[in-house]
Design a protein around this motif. Sequence first.
Motif, PDB file in Angstrom:
ATOM      1  N   TYR A  80       1.016  -1.124  -0.120  1.00 30.97           N
ATOM      2  CA  TYR A  80      -0.084   0.072   0.054  1.00 30.97           C
ATOM      3  C   TYR A  80       0.939   1.412   0.133  1.00 30.97           C
ATOM      4  N   ARG A  81       2.212   1.167  -0.198  1.00 31.15           N
ATOM      5  CA  ARG A  81       3.037   2.250  -0.109  1.00 31.15           C
ATOM      6  C   ARG A  81       2.602   3.532  -1.125  1.00 31.15           C
ATOM      7  N   GLY A  82       2.913   4.760  -0.902  1.00 31.94           N
ATOM      8  CA  GLY A  82       2.572   5.691  -1.834  1.00 31.94           C
ATOM      9  C   GLY A  82       1.463   6.371  -1.793  1.00 31.94           C
ATOM     10  N   GLY A  83       0.657   6.270  -0.782  1.00 28.46           N
ATOM     11  CA  GLY A  83      -0.748   6.998  -0.486  1.00 28.46           C
ATOM     12  C   GLY A  83      -1.430   7.012  -1.664  1.00 28.46           C
ATOM     13  N   ASN A  84      -1.980   8.162  -1.927  1.00 21.85           N
ATOM     14  CA  ASN A  84      -2.991   8.352  -3.148  1.00 21.85           C
ATOM     15  C   ASN A  84      -2.239   8.238  -4.443  1.00 21.85           C
ATOM     16  N   THR A  85      -0.913   8.364  -4.492  1.00 20.90           N
ATOM     17  CA  THR A  85      -0.431   8.178  -5.877  1.00 20.90           C
ATOM     18  C   THR A  85      -0.627   6.525  -6.602  1.00 20.90           C
TER      19      THR A  85
ATOM     20  N   PHE B  31     -19.715   8.544   3.889  1.00 20.72           N
ATOM     21  CA  PHE B  31     -18.937   8.960   2.878  1.00 20.72           C
ATOM     22  C   PHE B  31     -17.766   7.572   2.635  1.00 20.72           C
ATOM     23  N   LEU B  32     -17.624   7.490   1.260  1.00 22.07           N
ATOM     24  CA  LEU B  32     -16.719   6.450   0.870  1.00 22.07           C
ATOM     25  C   LEU B  32     -15.302   7.260   0.624  1.00 22.07           C
ATOM     26  N   ILE B  33     -14.224   6.611   1.133  1.00 25.14           N
ATOM     27  CA  ILE B  33     -12.926   7.011   0.938  1.00 25.14           C
ATOM     28  C   ILE B  33     -12.314   6.473  -0.344  1.00 25.14           C
ATOM     29  N   ARG B  34     -12.175   7.245  -1.611  1.00 25.80           N
ATOM     30  CA  ARG B  34     -11.657   6.631  -2.872  1.00 25.80           C
ATOM     31  C   ARG B  34     -10.348   6.164  -2.711  1.00 25.80           C
ATOM     32  N   GLY B  35      -9.440   6.651  -1.626  1.00 27.94           N
ATOM     33  CA  GLY B  35      -8.086   6.309  -1.717  1.00 27.94           C
ATOM     34  C   GLY B  35      -7.499   5.533  -0.528  1.00 27.94           C
ATOM     35  N   THR B  36      -6.120   5.810  -0.204  1.00 31.84           N
ATOM     36  CA  THR B  36      -5.599   5.006   0.722  1.00 31.84           C
ATOM     37  C   THR B  36      -6.383   5.131   2.181  1.00 31.84           C
ATOM     38  N   PRO B  37      -6.462   4.176   2.873  1.00 34.76           N
ATOM     39  CA  PRO B  37      -6.933   4.217   4.346  1.00 34.76           C
ATOM     40  C   PRO B  37      -5.963   4.783   5.213  1.00 34.76           C
ATOM     41  N   TYR B  38      -4.691   5.091   4.583  1.00 36.40           N
ATOM     42  CA  TYR B  38      -3.384   5.587   5.717  1.00 36.40           C
ATOM     43  C   TYR B  38      -3.383   7.039   5.677  1.00 36.40           C
ATOM     44  N   ASN B  39      -4.187   7.726   4.998  1.00 34.63           N
ATOM     45  CA  ASN B  39      -4.125   9.087   5.210  1.00 34.63           C
ATOM     46  C   ASN B  39      -4.998   9.851   6.261  1.00 34.63           C
ATOM     47  N   ARG B  40      -4.424   9.731   7.367  1.00 39.54           N
ATOM     48  CA  ARG B  40      -5.603   9.952   8.485  1.00 39.54           C
ATOM     49  C   ARG B  40      -4.858  11.368   9.281  1.00 39.54           C
ATOM     50  N   GLY B  41      -4.053  12.104   8.524  1.00 35.25           N
ATOM     51  CA  GLY B  41      -3.862  13.316   9.048  1.00 35.25           C
ATOM     52  C   GLY B  41      -2.803  13.475  10.397  1.00 35.25           C
ATOM     53  N   THR B  42      -2.433  12.503  10.660  1.00 35.24           N
ATOM     54  CA  THR B  42      -1.744  12.548  11.892  1.00 35.24           C
ATOM     55  C   THR B  42      -0.370  13.379  11.922  1.00 35.24           C
ATOM     56  N   ILE B  43       0.230  13.335  10.951  1.00 36.04           N
ATOM     57  CA  ILE B  43       1.327  14.384  10.615  1.00 36.04           C
ATOM     58  C   ILE B  43       0.852  15.834  10.515  1.00 36.04           C
ATOM     59  N   LEU B  44      -0.253  15.940   9.680  1.00 32.75           N
ATOM     60  CA  LEU B  44      -0.686  17.288   9.619  1.00 32.75           C
ATOM     61  C   LEU B  44      -1.098  17.794  10.873  1.00 32.75           C
TER      62      LEU B  44
ATOM     63  N   CYS C 231     -13.643  19.188   1.290  1.00 34.07           N
ATOM     64  CA  CYS C 231     -13.025  18.276   0.631  1.00 34.07           C
ATOM     65  C   CYS C 231     -13.406  17.809  -0.698  1.00 34.07           C
ATOM     66  N   HIS C 232     -12.680  17.213  -1.583  1.00 33.94           N
ATOM     67  CA  HIS C 232     -13.045  16.840  -2.838  1.00 33.94           C
ATOM     68  C   HIS C 232     -13.942  15.710  -2.939  1.00 33.94           C
ATOM     69  N   ALA C 233     -14.838  15.713  -3.656  1.00 30.31           N
ATOM     70  CA  ALA C 233     -15.746  14.489  -3.503  1.00 30.31           C
ATOM     71  C   ALA C 233     -16.430  14.398  -5.042  1.00 30.31           C
ATOM     72  N   VAL C 234     -16.602  13.130  -5.210  1.00 27.83           N
ATOM     73  CA  VAL C 234     -17.071  12.727  -6.462  1.00 27.83           C
ATOM     74  C   VAL C 234     -18.333  11.690  -6.138  1.00 27.83           C
ATOM     75  N   ALA C 235     -19.111  11.436  -7.271  1.00 27.24           N
ATOM     76  CA  ALA C 235     -20.452  10.464  -6.967  1.00 27.24           C
ATOM     77  C   ALA C 235     -19.654   9.269  -7.348  1.00 27.24           C
TER      78      ALA C 235
ATOM     79  N   GLY D 101     -17.763  10.190  -2.834  1.00 23.01           N
ATOM     80  CA  GLY D 101     -16.412   9.396  -2.688  1.00 23.01           C
ATOM     81  C   GLY D 101     -15.497  10.438  -2.541  1.00 23.01           C
ATOM     82  N   ILE D 102     -14.958  10.476  -1.311  1.00 23.13           N
ATOM     83  CA  ILE D 102     -13.769  11.613  -0.944  1.00 23.13           C
ATOM     84  C   ILE D 102     -12.443  11.319  -1.527  1.00 23.13           C
ATOM     85  N   THR D 103     -11.976  12.276  -2.131  1.00 21.63           N
ATOM     86  CA  THR D 103     -10.834  12.096  -3.172  1.00 21.63           C
ATOM     87  C   THR D 103      -9.605  12.568  -2.136  1.00 21.63           C
TER      88      THR D 103
END
Lengths: 373, 465
Positions: free
Chosen positions: B43-48, B211-224, B241-245, B396-398
């Motif tokens: 799962y490396r690489g976040g949303n990349t 909400f459904l999260i389209r990308g990685t489950p690891y972007n939890r914002g802890t560092i931010l 947040c950026h959200a699409v259907a 779907g949250i991007t």
Amino acid sequence: MLDLTSAAYPSPLPAGGNLAEAERLMTICNACRYCEGLCAVFPAMELRRAFTPGDLNYLANLCHSCGACYYDCQFATPHEFAVNVPQTLAAVRADSYAAYTWPRFFSGAFRRNGLTISLAAALSVAGFMMAFMALNDPAVMFGTHVGQGAFYKIMPHGAMVAIFGAAFLYSLLALAMGFRLFWKDVSPSAHAVSLWEAVKDASQLRYLDGGGVGCMNENDKPRDRRRLYHHLTFYGFWLCFASTTVATIYAYGFGWHAPYRITDFPVVLGTVGGIGLVIGPIGLLLAKRQRDPAMVEASQTGMDTGFIVMLLLTSITGLLLLVLRATPAMGTLLALHLGFVFGFFVTMPYSKFVHGIYRFGALVKYAAERKAS
Amino acid sequence: MPDFTRRFDVLIIGGGNAALCAAISARRAGASVLVLEGAPKFYRGGNTRHTRNMRCAHDTATQHLTGPYTEDEFWDDLKRVTQGHTDEELARFTIAQSKEMLSWIGEQGVRFQPPLGGTLSLGRTNSFFLGGGRAMLNALYLTAEALGVEVVYDAEVTDLDIDDGVFLSATAVFGGQSVNVRAGALVAAAGGFEANIEWLKQYWGAAADNFLIRGTPYNRGTILRMLLDHGVQEVGDPTQCHAVAIDARSPRFDGGIITRLDCVVFGVVLNKHAERFYDEGEDFWPKRYAIWGRLIAGQPDQIAYIVFDAKSLNAFMPSLYPPITAPTIRELADRLELDPDRADATIAAFNSAVVPGSFDHTILDNCRTEGLTPPKTHWALPLDTPPYYAYPVRPGITFTYLGTRVNRDARMIMNSGKPSANMFSAGEIMAGNVLGRGYAAGIGMTIGSVFGRVAGRTAAMTVRN
């Protein structure tokens, strides 16, 4: 409240059967398309919205198993979508070989193909050995023969031509009938074909390079050499075939009979081809052992190994025969070599050999589809 | 396993495009580099992992780009999609730097290809990665590791030791061990907080549970969160947040591109009360793509149903899940657990409001409704050809917009207005500087690469001085 996670909807998770799994994957891949630059499979997939068994067999035979799409896939296992295109298409491909087998009652040969091929080879070698021993005086069998027609002191030329001619013609017929079934399956309606494009794609192994990055076999690093080893094997095989053809022309056209001198055309072709046919298969065998287990379709391993070892034994015995032809070992080596060659010929329609035929057919179809779209 | 008793020159937290560009450029500038990636290797690489292209300015067509895309045109596009919510200096800097990125990224081993099937509209502006985002990541990791960058996976950073805007060390947990990692500079490239449902709930309330999260489950914002708590200035609207259907049947996380649906124009969209609630024919992709997530988030239970008929079944890109189908609208409503009477009435009202026109989905055509609220202003065709189809859709949250403020060195700006001595950020965690609102395809990757490269280089220089 509508339960959106229940089994009320068709699930994208694995269902039964290789074709069902392939259909599931192609539905996922067709919604993604990130891999379309890697090879021919994905552009061919994009021309369809739904996938019949014939479509899936076509795509499976179009796949060269380069492995790039597995490591590039964001939905590969451990992702819950569990996408593994190389492995699934390998399984569908193996099933398709059995389905196209002619005559039908030999289709079981693909089930435990390693065993089938080993048995055929053993029986064939044993047959030649026993026949040579029974029909020749030990002094002839284990004697030293030199000069034109030396081989025929062990086995008469006419007998050799009759036995190998019959085996070869039978195999050609069986391969042609198998191809007919394949073509009917993947191309139910007639369409134009594009042979020259397919010849180029096949001869270069254009789609065994991960879209230009290289193939992946052991891991995500594109350092695989299967394309090179396949070239050595493939062209080695054709050089050996050419050697035999030239020798036949020499024999019937000019009355020049084997063994030929080292510098004669058939020997040069056979030697160069034989060396390719030793290095190539060894490389392919090693690559097979090193392959990432995640991509390996276990049911195919026996078939692949059986075929590669058969090619390797054919070339090794051929080269040994060349080196030792003027020694008392010649009779035994001749029996070994002819045994493996015969075993190879008769099992062509029932071995991994068919992959070349069906993949070429798939490339022909793909070239036509690409032109039409 | 790296030697943690040493002090690294540059510590990079995160493992996506921005992090790897930073790692490579810092290493090439002579720094010792450690990458702490919170996700396991796959799962490396976040949303990349889920991306497929980047938007770079270029003055001429190239092998894979069909025409020029000038800096001015890029700037116009950015101004339009952000409605001015952008830092012009940083935006123009990003765009100017993006010109070099195509070749720089290529030099790091990433390969490009012509635009993908179904994305021809991006063929001039966006460069597509051969094999997609994960292939891009694989190439960057290969290059970084060959250069001697050390990477640790499954390494969750739990604490940052920051003193008056100066980074001292980080505490990371992996393999059940807690390790103190010292470094001369920090590059934070750890993404946004869109996978942190609790955080989303601060702004969206219970709706975020749907909400459904389209990308990685690891972007939890802890560092931010840690950086903001340590006095780094924030940028971007925290509530947005950026959200699409996307298909409501998608997994909660990581469904990626294959769950998207872009068939709104071909039918009508009903909420759970079987009522229409917005003009389905308002605009083209990508504008409509980006608004429908937000619209559905505003509907009861955050669910909606795109309903269309047999005429349109093959008119759009196939998606992962098959549509739900029935021979009549009433039966379709029944399958969707909507009130059949109301669904039937809504469709009947829509059908009778459609005025004849000539349908053309490539232009804003003259097929529209009359006397209907809300109207469908283009591409309106009666739903009259059975069988009928429906896709259930949810937001779907991007990505999220909240981030750390930076300057053009990618250096974080503290609440005092002073730049940090040795802290940099790149990628989604600071994208809000440039992209304060809206979205343009591939721009996240551009921001990540540009600021990743700058951050790595500047961090290396900072340490050496």
